[in-house]
Design a protein around this motif. Structure first.
Motif, PDB file in Angstrom:
ATOM      1  N   THR A   1       3.049  -0.129   4.592  1.00  0.00           N
ATOM      2  CA  THR A   1       3.157   0.816   3.461  1.00  0.00           C
ATOM      3  C   THR A   1       3.591   2.212   3.915  1.00  0.00           C
ATOM      4  O   THR A   1       4.153   2.968   3.126  1.00  0.00           O
ATOM      5  N   GLY A   2       3.320   2.547   5.178  1.00  0.00           N
ATOM      6  CA  GLY A   2       3.725   3.867   5.667  1.00  0.00           C
ATOM      7  C   GLY A   2       5.223   4.065   5.554  1.00  0.00           C
ATOM      8  O   GLY A   2       5.699   5.130   5.119  1.00  0.00           O
TER       9      GLY A   2
ATOM     10  N   SER B   1       0.425   7.542  -4.163  1.00  0.00           N
ATOM     11  CA  SER B   1      -0.113   6.207  -3.869  1.00  0.00           C
ATOM     12  C   SER B   1       0.959   5.150  -4.098  1.00  0.00           C
ATOM     13  O   SER B   1       1.946   5.390  -4.807  1.00  0.00           O
ATOM     14  N   ILE B   2       0.763   4.000  -3.471  1.00  0.00           N
ATOM     15  CA  ILE B   2       1.635   2.840  -3.663  1.00  0.00           C
ATOM     16  C   ILE B   2       0.734   1.634  -3.916  1.00  0.00           C
ATOM     17  O   ILE B   2      -0.212   1.377  -3.158  1.00  0.00           O
ATOM     18  N   THR B   3       1.032   0.917  -4.976  1.00  0.00           N
ATOM     19  CA  THR B   3       0.223  -0.245  -5.335  1.00  0.00           C
ATOM     20  C   THR B   3       1.014  -1.529  -5.098  1.00  0.00           C
ATOM     21  O   THR B   3       2.201  -1.598  -5.454  1.00  0.00           O
ATOM     22  N   PHE B   4       0.371  -2.511  -4.507  1.00  0.00           N
ATOM     23  CA  PHE B   4       1.013  -3.807  -4.238  1.00  0.00           C
ATOM     24  C   PHE B   4      -0.024  -4.915  -4.466  1.00  0.00           C
ATOM     25  O   PHE B   4      -1.220  -4.657  -4.637  1.00  0.00           O
ATOM     26  N   LYS B   5       0.462  -6.132  -4.478  1.00  0.00           N
ATOM     27  CA  LYS B   5      -0.390  -7.287  -4.747  1.00  0.00           C
ATOM     28  C   LYS B   5      -0.848  -7.959  -3.444  1.00  0.00           C
ATOM     29  O   LYS B   5      -0.087  -8.066  -2.486  1.00  0.00           O
ATOM     30  N   ASP B   6      -2.092  -8.395  -3.439  1.00  0.00           N
ATOM     31  CA  ASP B   6      -2.620  -9.197  -2.336  1.00  0.00           C
ATOM     32  C   ASP B   6      -3.489 -10.304  -2.935  1.00  0.00           C
ATOM     33  O   ASP B   6      -4.580 -10.038  -3.455  1.00  0.00           O
ATOM     34  N   ASN B   7      -2.936 -11.503  -2.861  1.00  0.00           N
ATOM     35  CA  ASN B   7      -3.654 -12.664  -3.413  1.00  0.00           C
ATOM     36  C   ASN B   7      -3.992 -12.475  -4.894  1.00  0.00           C
ATOM     37  O   ASN B   7      -5.078 -12.817  -5.364  1.00  0.00           O
ATOM     38  N   GLY B   8      -3.043 -11.883  -5.621  1.00  0.00           N
ATOM     39  CA  GLY B   8      -3.213 -11.677  -7.054  1.00  0.00           C
ATOM     40  C   GLY B   8      -3.976 -10.425  -7.426  1.00  0.00           C
ATOM     41  O   GLY B   8      -4.080 -10.096  -8.616  1.00  0.00           O
TER      42      GLY B   8
ATOM     43  N   PHE C   1      -3.128   7.080   6.009  1.00  0.00           N
ATOM     44  CA  PHE C   1      -2.968   6.112   4.934  1.00  0.00           C
ATOM     45  C   PHE C   1      -4.270   5.303   4.821  1.00  0.00           C
ATOM     46  O   PHE C   1      -4.801   4.836   5.833  1.00  0.00           O
ATOM     47  N   TYR C   2      -4.731   5.158   3.617  1.00  0.00           N
ATOM     48  CA  TYR C   2      -6.008   4.461   3.437  1.00  0.00           C
ATOM     49  C   TYR C   2      -6.045   3.772   2.074  1.00  0.00           C
ATOM     50  O   TYR C   2      -5.272   4.105   1.163  1.00  0.00           O
TER      51      TYR C   2
ATOM     52  N   PHE D   1      -3.586   2.235  10.371  1.00  0.00           N
ATOM     53  CA  PHE D   1      -2.727   2.842  11.371  1.00  0.00           C
ATOM     54  C   PHE D   1      -1.299   2.877  10.832  1.00  0.00           C
ATOM     55  O   PHE D   1      -0.660   1.834  10.663  1.00  0.00           O
ATOM     56  N   GLN D   2      -0.849   4.088  10.485  1.00  0.00           N
ATOM     57  CA  GLN D   2       0.500   4.304   9.966  1.00  0.00           C
ATOM     58  C   GLN D   2       0.795   3.458   8.722  1.00  0.00           C
ATOM     59  O   GLN D   2       1.925   3.033   8.488  1.00  0.00           O
ATOM     60  N   GLY D   3      -0.235   3.203   7.936  1.00  0.00           N
ATOM     61  CA  GLY D   3      -0.042   2.462   6.689  1.00  0.00           C
ATOM     62  C   GLY D   3       0.077   0.970   6.857  1.00  0.00           C
ATOM     63  O   GLY D   3       0.474   0.264   5.914  1.00  0.00           O
ATOM     64  N   HIS D   4      -0.297   0.471   8.036  1.00  0.00           N
ATOM     65  CA  HIS D   4      -0.205  -0.978   8.281  1.00  0.00           C
ATOM     66  C   HIS D   4      -1.351  -1.691   7.554  1.00  0.00           C
ATOM     67  O   HIS D   4      -2.518  -1.406   7.766  1.00  0.00           O
ATOM     68  N   TYR D   5      -0.958  -2.621   6.686  1.00  0.00           N
ATOM     69  CA  TYR D   5      -1.947  -3.400   5.930  1.00  0.00           C
ATOM     70  C   TYR D   5      -1.776  -4.873   6.289  1.00  0.00           C
ATOM     71  O   TYR D   5      -0.675  -5.408   6.245  1.00  0.00           O
TER      72      TYR D   5
END
Length: 207
Positions: free
Chosen positions: A120-121, A60-67, A94-95, A107-111
């Motif tokens: 993210t992919g 997994s990969i963790t990132f921030k979105d609006n805190g 990717f989900y 789709f291919q890790g696109h967030y």
């Protein structure tokens, strides 16, 4: 008329020859296994590559979105067909889970949201490549160390076999020396006995 039956005497196999035969068999098995593996890899390059990358991918990969923390996960795409699909990212799914705990496939890790956009992919692939490079560097060192160890063991084995042959040669030479000495002692005894016998015969004639 009865035929003479010949009895075959089977000599025991030399231990050195036996060791080299075993070594040859093991070496042939290793070559066959490596050849089979290379043939499989060559015929299934895309599948092997995608599986290899998946092994080295982070789960997994963790990132921030609006805190808020957003964790993107990855799994194998069971519908992926290596022969017909050349897109590497299509080999994976990717989900992430939204605030309500519902799974959201991408789709291919696109967030993308109004406050955050990321691919993210590609991040999974980059991280997998880094982990793979680290593993390959470690593997190179391990292979070099293994090669050195095998070389040392072969040298020790050669020295042991050579030393054994020299000991056997010295033992045979010693046996030959002992046989010559025994033969010489026998000849000396014969000469003494013959000399004594001749002396007795001469004394008998004088009488």
């Amino acid at each position: 008329m009865e035929e003479n039956k010949k009895t075959e005497i089977k000599l025991p196999m030399d231990k050195t020859k036996k060791k080299w035969i075993i070594f040859g068999i093991v070496f042939a098995v290793i070559i066959a296994a490596v050849s089979g593996t290379l043939a499989y890899v060559y015929s299934n390059q895309n599948a092997v590559a995608s599986n290899l990358l998946y092994v080295f991918m982070p789960k997994s990969i963790t990132f921030k979105d609006n805190g808020n923390d957003v964790t993107m996960y990855v799994e194998k795409n069971k519908d992926y067909k290596p022969g017909s699909d050349s897109m590497a990212l299509n080999a994976y799914k990717f989900y992430y889970f939204d605030k309500d705990g519902k799974r959201v496939d991408t789709f291919q890790g696109h967030y993308e949201t109004p406050t955050r956009k990321c691919e993210t992919g590609l991040g999974f692939l980059v991280k997998a490549k880094q982990n793979l490079d680290t593993f390959m560097n470690f593997l190179k060192i391990a292979l070099i160390a293994a090669a050195v160890i095998i070389l040392v063991l072969l040298i020790l084995l050669w020295y042991k076999l050579w030393n054994k042959k020299m000991d056997e040669k010295e033992a045979l030479q010693q046996q030959e020396i002992e046989r010559d000495a025994e033969r010489q002692r026998y000849l000396d005894r014969q000469r003494v006995e013959n000399s004594l016998s001749e002396k007795k015969q001469k004394k008998g004639k004088k009488r």
